[in-house]
Design a protein around this motif. Sequence first.
Motif, PDB file in Angstrom:
ATOM      1  N   LEU A   1     -27.332  54.389   6.009  1.00  0.00           N
ATOM      2  CA  LEU A   1     -27.502  53.816   6.839  1.00  0.00           C
ATOM      3  C   LEU A   1     -26.875  52.252   7.063  1.00  0.00           C
ATOM      4  CD1 LEU A   1     -30.991  53.993   7.161  1.00  0.00           C
ATOM      5  CD2 LEU A   1     -31.282  52.792   5.361  1.00  0.00           C
ATOM      6  N   LYS A   2     -26.720  51.502   5.490  1.00  0.00           N
ATOM      7  CA  LYS A   2     -26.396  50.465   5.924  1.00  0.00           C
ATOM      8  C   LYS A   2     -24.389  50.221   6.376  1.00  0.00           C
ATOM      9  CE  LYS A   2     -27.356  48.757   0.797  1.00  0.00           C
ATOM     10  NZ  LYS A   2     -26.644  48.851  -0.665  1.00  0.00           N
ATOM     11  N   GLU A   3     -23.822  51.239   6.572  1.00  0.00           N
ATOM     12  CA  GLU A   3     -22.819  51.724   7.821  1.00  0.00           C
ATOM     13  C   GLU A   3     -23.229  51.535   9.242  1.00  0.00           C
ATOM     14  OE1 GLU A   3     -19.950  54.716   8.382  1.00  0.00           O
ATOM     15  OE2 GLU A   3     -19.933  54.740   6.773  1.00  0.00           O
ATOM     16  N   LEU A   4     -24.491  52.330   9.555  1.00  0.00           N
ATOM     17  CA  LEU A   4     -24.919  52.032  10.801  1.00  0.00           C
ATOM     18  C   LEU A   4     -25.743  50.639  11.520  1.00  0.00           C
ATOM     19  CD1 LEU A   4     -27.196  55.294  11.454  1.00  0.00           C
ATOM     20  CD2 LEU A   4     -24.529  54.482  11.931  1.00  0.00           C
ATOM     21  N   LYS A   5     -26.613  50.154  10.691  1.00  0.00           N
ATOM     22  CA  LYS A   5     -26.966  49.110  11.164  1.00  0.00           C
ATOM     23  C   LYS A   5     -25.546  47.680  11.164  1.00  0.00           C
ATOM     24  CE  LYS A   5     -31.678  48.920   8.432  1.00  0.00           C
ATOM     25  NZ  LYS A   5     -32.249  48.291   7.964  1.00  0.00           N
ATOM     26  N   GLN A   6     -24.527  48.304   9.993  1.00  0.00           N
ATOM     27  CA  GLN A   6     -23.517  46.861   9.919  1.00  0.00           C
ATOM     28  C   GLN A   6     -22.517  46.816  11.778  1.00  0.00           C
ATOM     29  OE1 GLN A   6     -22.374  44.309   8.544  1.00  0.00           O
ATOM     30  NE2 GLN A   6     -21.223  44.057   9.624  1.00  0.00           N
ATOM     31  N   HIS A   7     -22.226  48.716  11.929  1.00  0.00           N
ATOM     32  CA  HIS A   7     -21.895  49.253  13.311  1.00  0.00           C
ATOM     33  C   HIS A   7     -22.195  48.345  14.232  1.00  0.00           C
ATOM     34  CE1 HIS A   7     -19.897  51.436  15.861  1.00  0.00           C
ATOM     35  NE2 HIS A   7     -20.543  51.505  16.851  1.00  0.00           N
TER      36      HIS A   7
ATOM     37  N   ILE B   1     -23.320  45.064  18.508  1.00  0.00           N
ATOM     38  CA  ILE B   1     -24.016  43.240  19.903  1.00  0.00           C
ATOM     39  C   ILE B   1     -24.402  42.207  18.944  1.00  0.00           C
ATOM     40  CG2 ILE B   1     -25.982  43.837  21.066  1.00  0.00           C
ATOM     41  CD1 ILE B   1     -27.080  46.940  20.506  1.00  0.00           C
ATOM     42  N   GLY B   2     -24.787  42.712  17.584  1.00  0.00           N
ATOM     43  CA  GLY B   2     -25.063  41.093  17.132  1.00  0.00           C
ATOM     44  C   GLY B   2     -26.185  41.332  16.523  1.00  0.00           C
ATOM     45  N   ALA B   3     -26.076  40.373  15.267  1.00  0.00           N
ATOM     46  CA  ALA B   3     -27.465  40.666  14.132  1.00  0.00           C
ATOM     47  C   ALA B   3     -28.612  40.391  14.386  1.00  0.00           C
ATOM     48  CB  ALA B   3     -27.461  39.246  13.999  1.00  0.00           C
ATOM     49  N   LEU B   4     -29.210  40.441  15.408  1.00  0.00           N
ATOM     50  CA  LEU B   4     -30.532  40.330  16.592  1.00  0.00           C
ATOM     51  C   LEU B   4     -31.334  42.112  16.206  1.00  0.00           C
ATOM     52  CD1 LEU B   4     -33.039  38.396  17.523  1.00  0.00           C
ATOM     53  CD2 LEU B   4     -31.503  38.509  18.911  1.00  0.00           C
ATOM     54  N   ALA B   5     -29.743  42.818  16.984  1.00  0.00           N
ATOM     55  CA  ALA B   5     -29.552  44.083  17.836  1.00  0.00           C
ATOM     56  C   ALA B   5     -30.206  45.282  16.296  1.00  0.00           C
ATOM     57  CB  ALA B   5     -28.929  44.584  19.089  1.00  0.00           C
ATOM     58  N   GLN B   6     -29.767  44.457  15.215  1.00  0.00           N
ATOM     59  CA  GLN B   6     -29.637  44.895  14.032  1.00  0.00           C
ATOM     60  C   GLN B   6     -30.821  46.033  13.648  1.00  0.00           C
ATOM     61  OE1 GLN B   6     -27.423  44.313  10.342  1.00  0.00           O
ATOM     62  NE2 GLN B   6     -30.000  44.434   9.020  1.00  0.00           N
ATOM     63  N   PRO B   7     -30.860  47.668  13.769  1.00  0.00           N
ATOM     64  CA  PRO B   7     -32.276  48.657  13.161  1.00  0.00           C
ATOM     65  C   PRO B   7     -32.877  47.881  12.342  1.00  0.00           C
ATOM     66  CG  PRO B   7     -30.812  49.447  14.305  1.00  0.00           C
ATOM     67  CD  PRO B   7     -30.145  47.989  14.056  1.00  0.00           C
ATOM     68  N   ASP B   8     -34.351  47.183  12.325  1.00  0.00           N
ATOM     69  CA  ASP B   8     -35.188  47.629  11.062  1.00  0.00           C
ATOM     70  C   ASP B   8     -35.302  48.415  10.269  1.00  0.00           C
ATOM     71  OD1 ASP B   8     -35.969  44.210  11.572  1.00  0.00           O
ATOM     72  OD2 ASP B   8     -35.766  44.928  13.159  1.00  0.00           O
ATOM     73  N   ASP B   9     -35.302  50.125  11.398  1.00  0.00           N
ATOM     74  CA  ASP B   9     -35.784  50.775  10.452  1.00  0.00           C
ATOM     75  C   ASP B   9     -35.095  52.125  11.425  1.00  0.00           C
ATOM     76  OD1 ASP B   9     -37.883  49.590   9.380  1.00  0.00           O
ATOM     77  OD2 ASP B   9     -39.532  50.809  11.006  1.00  0.00           O
ATOM     78  N   ILE B  10     -34.183  52.572  10.587  1.00  0.00           N
ATOM     79  CA  ILE B  10     -33.438  54.063  11.019  1.00  0.00           C
ATOM     80  C   ILE B  10     -34.052  55.079  10.092  1.00  0.00           C
ATOM     81  CG2 ILE B  10     -31.319  55.090  11.193  1.00  0.00           C
ATOM     82  CD1 ILE B  10     -29.291  52.431  11.886  1.00  0.00           C
ATOM     83  N   ARG B  11     -34.674  56.498  11.067  1.00  0.00           N
ATOM     84  CA  ARG B  11     -34.843  57.603  10.389  1.00  0.00           C
ATOM     85  C   ARG B  11     -33.993  58.674  11.145  1.00  0.00           C
ATOM     86  NH1 ARG B  11     -41.235  56.975  10.807  1.00  0.00           N
ATOM     87  NH2 ARG B  11     -41.652  55.184  11.028  1.00  0.00           N
ATOM     88  N   PHE B  12     -33.404  59.474  10.791  1.00  0.00           N
ATOM     89  CA  PHE B  12     -32.530  60.640  10.405  1.00  0.00           C
ATOM     90  C   PHE B  12     -33.175  62.241  11.041  1.00  0.00           C
ATOM     91  CE2 PHE B  12     -30.720  57.348   8.480  1.00  0.00           C
ATOM     92  CZ  PHE B  12     -29.616  57.680   8.780  1.00  0.00           C
TER      93      PHE B  12
END
Length: 460
Positions: free
Chosen positions: A392-398, A403-414
Amino acid sequence: MITADGLYRRGKVLPLKKTVDEALAKSSTVQKCLVLRRTGGDDTPMTEGRDVWWHDIVDSQPGTLPAKPLDSETPLFILYTSGSTGKPKGILHTTAGYNLWARRTFEWVFDHRDDDIYWCTADCGWITGHSYIVYGPMTAGATCLMYEGAPNHPAEDRFWDLVEKYKVTILYTAPTAVRAFIKWGDEHVEKHDLSSLRLLGSVGEGINPEAWMWYHEKIGGGKCPIVDTWWQTETGGIMMSPLPGITPTKPGSCTKPLPGVVPKIVDEIGNEVDSESGGKLCISKPWPGMLRGIYGDPKRFVDQYFSDVPNQYLTGDNARRDSDGYYWIMGRIDDVINVSGHRLSTIEVESALVSHPDVCEAAVVGRPDDLKGQAIAAFVTTTDREVNDEFLKELKQHVRTQIGALAQPDDIRFTSALPKTRSGKIMRRLLRDVAAGRELAGDTSTLEDLTSIAKLQEKD
């Protein structure tokens, strides 16, 4: 009503006639129901006086009938689509203009030749099937392969087995299918001879560059042009696409408009924007295949397509045009997320997620947030990678890196599957309801697999 006793899906017989009967029970206008014996079931319910077997009627008819002359603007069909609001709308197409546009665009975009074996994998019941299985190719005299079934039954190599068996030369499919093929693994492709293919097509939604490259290399052997087509139910046929052998391609771009199509990108107040600036995609001149209305609702027709930007057809999509004049579709206008005053395209975030090697497919929506106005919620299907906090952390960092910090998802559901229509489009309005914790709103009749949305709701 014309139907069949049943249909085949993944090796099972589905009782289509029983489903039709439930609908006819609510209709006061249908007088006859013509039933094709497709599966041969003996338990098909037949209502005396209303239901008639196809073979009892059609087999006794003459082999040829003269074509009936019709006015060019005579209605040809009404195709209902759910739309972003969830309220179904009946898109009306007429006889001459629609058929002309479907044929001409088929010939242009697919470079049709007399010896081609053409396969469009769409459902006949949707606009891609109407325009590029039935009307366009058949009016052009094309040889078409039609397939009833799923891409992974009886095995994940089903499509490639058919391409090899029938020596398909042109394959037209959806990005969502391409991403599924990637997930299933290259080994299913590599055991088949796909050398007959000379042209590949993409339809339904924007194809992300990673999927484009895989499609080009693995399916096309690095030699087949890809025609990434942009169009809509309302347009009747393809509006923007590369022409094979003529238009240099850019992975992820539908390139340039076809002859006679005059697009325009405008800002919030209707002014045309500069190159590289995004905005609302409009069409500023009429074309033969355009819709003639929403059946029974002329006010909605005008309000939805022609009121927001005067004298322009509003497509409902965001787009940008680069310095080479190439168009990039950035997602639906209502798919833009406003995060702390910054507007982000959902397709941009989705593309960043899918560029991760362990992500097969992603859908991104906005959900209400007290601080930001909207937060980014992502729904992701993965390869066999174990889902845990580290991933989860790896995807957010990716996404931050892409794109940039603004585009980092707040929620990721698998999830194992995203909710889609039978034509392969992700139903993002349902995902918005799930992300916001709301009850599902609007029509869900076009949803292919109801269990996909039910499983996501269970995770709330």
